[in-house]
Write a protein that holds these residues in place. Structure first.
Motif, PDB file in Angstrom:
ATOM      1  N   ILE A  64      43.946  44.276  36.389  1.00  0.00           N
ATOM      2  CA  ILE A  64      42.579  44.687  36.052  1.00  0.00           C
ATOM      3  C   ILE A  64      42.421  44.817  34.548  1.00  0.00           C
ATOM      4  O   ILE A  64      41.458  44.319  33.965  1.00  0.00           O
ATOM      5  CB  ILE A  64      42.238  46.015  36.755  1.00  0.00           C
ATOM      6  CG1 ILE A  64      42.078  45.790  38.268  1.00  0.00           C
ATOM      7  CG2 ILE A  64      40.948  46.615  36.196  1.00  0.00           C
ATOM      8  CD1 ILE A  64      41.987  47.073  39.069  1.00  0.00           C
ATOM      9  N   GLU A  65      43.377  45.489  33.905  1.00  0.00           N
ATOM     10  CA  GLU A  65      43.287  45.682  32.455  1.00  0.00           C
ATOM     11  C   GLU A  65      43.392  44.355  31.706  1.00  0.00           C
ATOM     12  O   GLU A  65      42.801  44.189  30.635  1.00  0.00           O
ATOM     13  CB  GLU A  65      44.382  46.644  31.991  1.00  0.00           C
ATOM     14  CG  GLU A  65      44.164  48.084  32.465  1.00  0.00           C
ATOM     15  CD  GLU A  65      45.256  49.019  31.992  1.00  0.00           C
ATOM     16  OE1 GLU A  65      46.306  48.523  31.516  1.00  0.00           O
ATOM     17  OE2 GLU A  65      45.066  50.246  32.089  1.00  0.00           O
ATOM     18  N   GLN A  67      42.257  41.601  32.903  1.00  0.00           N
ATOM     19  CA  GLN A  67      41.158  40.778  33.418  1.00  0.00           C
ATOM     20  C   GLN A  67      41.685  39.527  34.134  1.00  0.00           C
ATOM     21  O   GLN A  67      41.151  38.438  34.000  1.00  0.00           O
ATOM     22  CB  GLN A  67      40.193  40.391  32.291  1.00  0.00           C
ATOM     23  CG  GLN A  67      39.534  41.589  31.627  1.00  0.00           C
ATOM     24  CD  GLN A  67      38.554  41.200  30.539  1.00  0.00           C
ATOM     25  OE1 GLN A  67      38.518  40.064  30.084  1.00  0.00           O
ATOM     26  NE2 GLN A  67      37.748  42.163  30.116  1.00  0.00           N
ATOM     27  N   LYS A  68      42.753  39.719  34.901  1.00  0.00           N
ATOM     28  CA  LYS A  68      43.380  38.614  35.631  1.00  0.00           C
ATOM     29  C   LYS A  68      43.238  38.753  37.144  1.00  0.00           C
ATOM     30  O   LYS A  68      43.770  37.948  37.889  1.00  0.00           O
ATOM     31  CB  LYS A  68      44.874  38.535  35.285  1.00  0.00           C
ATOM     32  CG  LYS A  68      45.178  38.256  33.819  1.00  0.00           C
ATOM     33  CD  LYS A  68      44.745  36.848  33.420  1.00  0.00           C
ATOM     34  CE  LYS A  68      45.180  36.531  31.986  1.00  0.00           C
ATOM     35  NZ  LYS A  68      44.734  35.165  31.578  1.00  0.00           N
ATOM     36  N   GLN A 195      37.618  50.724  39.500  1.00  0.00           N
ATOM     37  CA  GLN A 195      37.633  49.465  38.759  1.00  0.00           C
ATOM     38  C   GLN A 195      37.288  48.285  39.671  1.00  0.00           C
ATOM     39  O   GLN A 195      36.546  47.374  39.281  1.00  0.00           O
ATOM     40  CB  GLN A 195      39.007  49.248  38.110  1.00  0.00           C
ATOM     41  CG  GLN A 195      39.355  50.241  37.015  1.00  0.00           C
ATOM     42  CD  GLN A 195      38.416  50.145  35.828  1.00  0.00           C
ATOM     43  OE1 GLN A 195      37.892  49.086  35.530  1.00  0.00           O
ATOM     44  NE2 GLN A 195      38.176  51.264  35.158  1.00  0.00           N
ATOM     45  N   LEU A 199      34.081  45.802  39.320  1.00  0.00           N
ATOM     46  CA  LEU A 199      34.252  44.354  39.220  1.00  0.00           C
ATOM     47  C   LEU A 199      33.440  43.624  40.287  1.00  0.00           C
ATOM     48  O   LEU A 199      33.121  42.443  40.131  1.00  0.00           O
ATOM     49  CB  LEU A 199      35.730  43.982  39.342  1.00  0.00           C
ATOM     50  CG  LEU A 199      36.606  44.336  38.130  1.00  0.00           C
ATOM     51  CD1 LEU A 199      38.079  44.133  38.457  1.00  0.00           C
ATOM     52  CD2 LEU A 199      36.215  43.501  36.920  1.00  0.00           C
TER      53      LEU A 199
END
Length: 227
Positions: A64-65, A67-68, A195, A199
């Motif tokens: 998540i951090e 962005q994958k 999160q 998303l």
């Protein structure tokens, strides 16, 4: 990842790993009774599952951090999804002598999205509510309107103070250290769930919480109907 997170990760891994190694050593003793052997095996299994959940959470948080994180787009029935969640969590509720009521929409709807990630959010939020509830139960209401799938999770649990609410969605922060000792866990579940919800175009929020009376969480996700 900063030193604070590394220190917490190290602590969270060492605790169950130490238990696994300790009970493995106990099993090597030749004069164990059958009951002692089964108790040690159960402790190893329980702490192994805890390690697995921790690693899965850390992988998700890292993706998540970075962005994958990728989402699948597949048709799914909301009714079937809720039935799966109910079956998975009913035993946990029964073990704690709690009521678990998961209401379905008046009319089943087929949506297009990542059902596994939605289940992950529900498992985290509902499972958390069950964990912090000693009597009464958890009630889940589901609606779908204007392309928004919404879950309201209400419990009769221990509730939170204002200070605890401020720390609720911070990684590795349970409300306080006494809760961490009593209930266990890393505090990553709600962080990851929020999160994931964001998303998916929605959010996870604490609607209200009263100390000693319970809490209400709301999950909203932007999901279109299947064509």
């Amino acid at each position: 990842m900063n030193n604070y997170y590394l220190a917490n990760i190290s602590h969270e891994i060492r605790t169950p790993l130490g238990a696994v190694l300790g009970f493995a050593e106990v099993l090597s003793q030749p004069d164990l009774t059958e009951a002692e052997r089964m108790e040690s095996l159960e402790a190893i299994r329980r702490n192994g599952e805890l390690l697995q959940r921790l690693i899965d959470d850390l992988l998700d948080l890292t993706k998540i951090e970075a962005q994958k994180l990728e989402f699948e787009e597949r048709d799914f029935s909301v009714g079937t999804l809720l039935s799966d969640v109910r079956k998975a969590l009913t035993l946990k509720a029964a073990e704690r002598k709690l009521n678990l009521i998961i209401e379905e929409p008046l009319e089943d709807v087929v949506l297009k999205g990542d059902a596994l990630r939605i289940k992950q959010i529900l498992f985290n939020v509902i499972g958390n509510a069950l964990k912090f509830t000693d009597s009464g139960g958890v009630w889940v209401q589901t609606t779908y309107q204007n392309r928004t799938l919404k879950f309201t999770v209400e419990d009769t649990g221990i509730g939170l103070t204002e200070d605890e609410v401020q720390r609720l969605f911070q990684p590795f922060n349970q409300a306080d250290s006494s809760m961490a000792r009593r209930f266990g866990g890393t505090g990553l579940g709600l962080v990851i769930s929020r999160q994931l919800a964001r998303l998916m175009g929605g959010d996870l929020v604490l609607v209200k919480s009263v100390r000693g009376m319970g809490s209400v969480f709301e999950i909203s996700l932007k999901i279109k109907k299947a064509s």
